[in-house]
Design an enzyme around this catalytic site. Sequence first.
Site, PDB file in Angstrom:
ATOM      1  NE  ARG A   1     -64.274 -13.901 -46.645  1.00 47.44           N
ATOM      2  CZ  ARG A   1     -64.694 -12.719 -46.228  1.00 47.44           C
ATOM      3  NH1 ARG A   1     -65.913 -12.291 -46.537  1.00 47.44           N
ATOM      4  NH2 ARG A   1     -63.916 -11.932 -45.512  1.00 47.44           N
ATOM      5  CG  ASP A   2     -73.347 -18.492 -48.818  1.00 46.78           C
ATOM      6  OD1 ASP A   2     -74.361 -18.457 -48.087  1.00 46.78           O
ATOM      7  OD2 ASP A   2     -73.249 -19.221 -49.836  1.00 46.78           O
ATOM      8  CB  ILE A   3     -70.105 -22.647 -50.169  1.00 46.17           C
ATOM      9  CG1 ILE A   3     -69.015 -23.462 -50.823  1.00 46.17           C
ATOM     10  CG2 ILE A   3     -71.477 -23.114 -50.584  1.00 46.17           C
ATOM     11  CD1 ILE A   3     -68.963 -24.910 -50.363  1.00 46.17           C
TER      12      ILE A   3
ATOM     13  CD  GLU B   1     -80.592 -23.408 -50.500  1.00 48.21           C
ATOM     14  OE1 GLU B   1     -79.370 -23.533 -50.294  1.00 48.21           O
ATOM     15  OE2 GLU B   1     -81.059 -22.865 -51.501  1.00 48.21           O
ATOM     16  CB  VAL B   2     -78.386 -24.777 -43.893  1.00 45.14           C
ATOM     17  CG1 VAL B   2     -77.597 -25.489 -42.800  1.00 45.14           C
ATOM     18  CG2 VAL B   2     -77.692 -24.932 -45.242  1.00 45.14           C
TER      19      VAL B   2
ATOM     20  CG  HIS C   1     -77.852 -15.259 -45.838  1.00 48.66           C
ATOM     21  ND1 HIS C   1     -77.276 -16.072 -46.787  1.00 48.66           N
ATOM     22  CD2 HIS C   1     -78.889 -15.975 -45.340  1.00 48.66           C
ATOM     23  CE1 HIS C   1     -77.941 -17.221 -46.858  1.00 48.66           C
ATOM     24  NE2 HIS C   1     -78.926 -17.174 -45.984  1.00 48.66           N
TER      25      HIS C   1
ATOM     26  CG  HIS D   1     -78.080 -19.625 -41.986  1.00 49.27           C
ATOM     27  ND1 HIS D   1     -78.842 -20.759 -41.792  1.00 49.27           N
ATOM     28  CD2 HIS D   1     -78.377 -19.204 -43.253  1.00 49.27           C
ATOM     29  CE1 HIS D   1     -79.540 -21.017 -42.885  1.00 49.27           C
ATOM     30  NE2 HIS D   1     -79.289 -20.075 -43.790  1.00 49.27           N
TER      31      HIS D   1
HETATM   32  P1  DGP Z   1     -80.500 -20.529 -46.645  1.00 46.68           P
HETATM   33  O1  DGP Z   1     -81.242 -20.680 -47.912  1.00 46.68           O
HETATM   34  O2  DGP Z   1     -80.841 -19.213 -45.941  1.00 46.68           O
HETATM   35  O3  DGP Z   1     -80.682 -21.742 -45.742  1.00 46.68           O
HETATM   36  O4  DGP Z   1     -78.966 -20.406 -47.025  1.00 46.68           O
HETATM   37  C1  DGP Z   1     -78.029 -21.426 -46.864  1.00 46.68           C
HETATM   38  C2  DGP Z   1     -76.710 -20.899 -47.382  1.00 46.68           C
HETATM   39  O5  DGP Z   1     -75.699 -21.790 -46.979  1.00 46.68           O
HETATM   40  C3  DGP Z   1     -76.604 -20.781 -48.904  1.00 46.68           C
HETATM   41  O6  DGP Z   1     -76.380 -19.415 -49.248  1.00 46.68           O
HETATM   42  C4  DGP Z   1     -75.393 -21.631 -49.284  1.00 46.68           C
HETATM   43  C5  DGP Z   1     -74.702 -21.833 -47.967  1.00 46.68           C
HETATM   44  N1  DGP Z   1     -74.019 -23.113 -47.832  1.00 46.68           N
HETATM   45  C6  DGP Z   1     -74.552 -24.345 -48.037  1.00 46.68           C
HETATM   46  N2  DGP Z   1     -73.640 -25.295 -47.792  1.00 46.68           N
HETATM   47  C7  DGP Z   1     -72.512 -24.649 -47.403  1.00 46.68           C
HETATM   48  C8  DGP Z   1     -71.205 -25.087 -47.022  1.00 46.68           C
HETATM   49  O7  DGP Z   1     -70.906 -26.283 -46.961  1.00 46.68           O
HETATM   50  N3  DGP Z   1     -70.298 -24.123 -46.711  1.00 46.68           N
HETATM   51  C9  DGP Z   1     -70.606 -22.792 -46.751  1.00 46.68           C
HETATM   52  N4  DGP Z   1     -69.640 -21.940 -46.421  1.00 46.68           N
HETATM   53  N5  DGP Z   1     -71.817 -22.346 -47.108  1.00 46.68           N
HETATM   54  C10 DGP Z   1     -72.760 -23.263 -47.428  1.00 46.68           C
END
Ligand code: DGP
Length: 121
Positions: free
Chosen positions: A34-36, A101-102, A108, A106
Amino acid sequence: MTYRYDSENIFAKILRGEIPNDTVLETEHSLAFRDIQPQAPQHVLVIPKGAYVTFDHFAQEASDAEIVDYVRAVGEVCRMEGVADDGWRLISNAGEAAIQEVPHLHVHVLAGRPLGRMLSK
Ligand code: DGP
């Protein structure tokens, strides 16, 4: 395009077990959690376990087994979350213009509310 993978990104840390996550599904080559910062009632991220930056990087360099596992994992998550009836969206941001961001591939999976148009402008 040559991709350089940063093994200190947050999803690499999740895969190494250095940061906890709320796992939805784990397969041989993929992890869904799950997204944080959920942007819909259902917001699950699905990542390959391999070191790939974007979907394009994955498509170029992943093995057939990784690709099959990943695509099936996304479908399995959708079924587990029961998103089919009301509709859902799959998004994968890549690079600067998409504000990725990451830097670990991934997708969504978003569902559980009306999601509006695909892009706001
Ligand atoms: P993007 O912008 O597509 O790279 O989305 C990165 C997503 O990752 C964003 O919706 C928040 C999520 N996210 C960032 N850090 C963490 C984390 O430590 N744990 C989880 N579960 N999600 C995270």
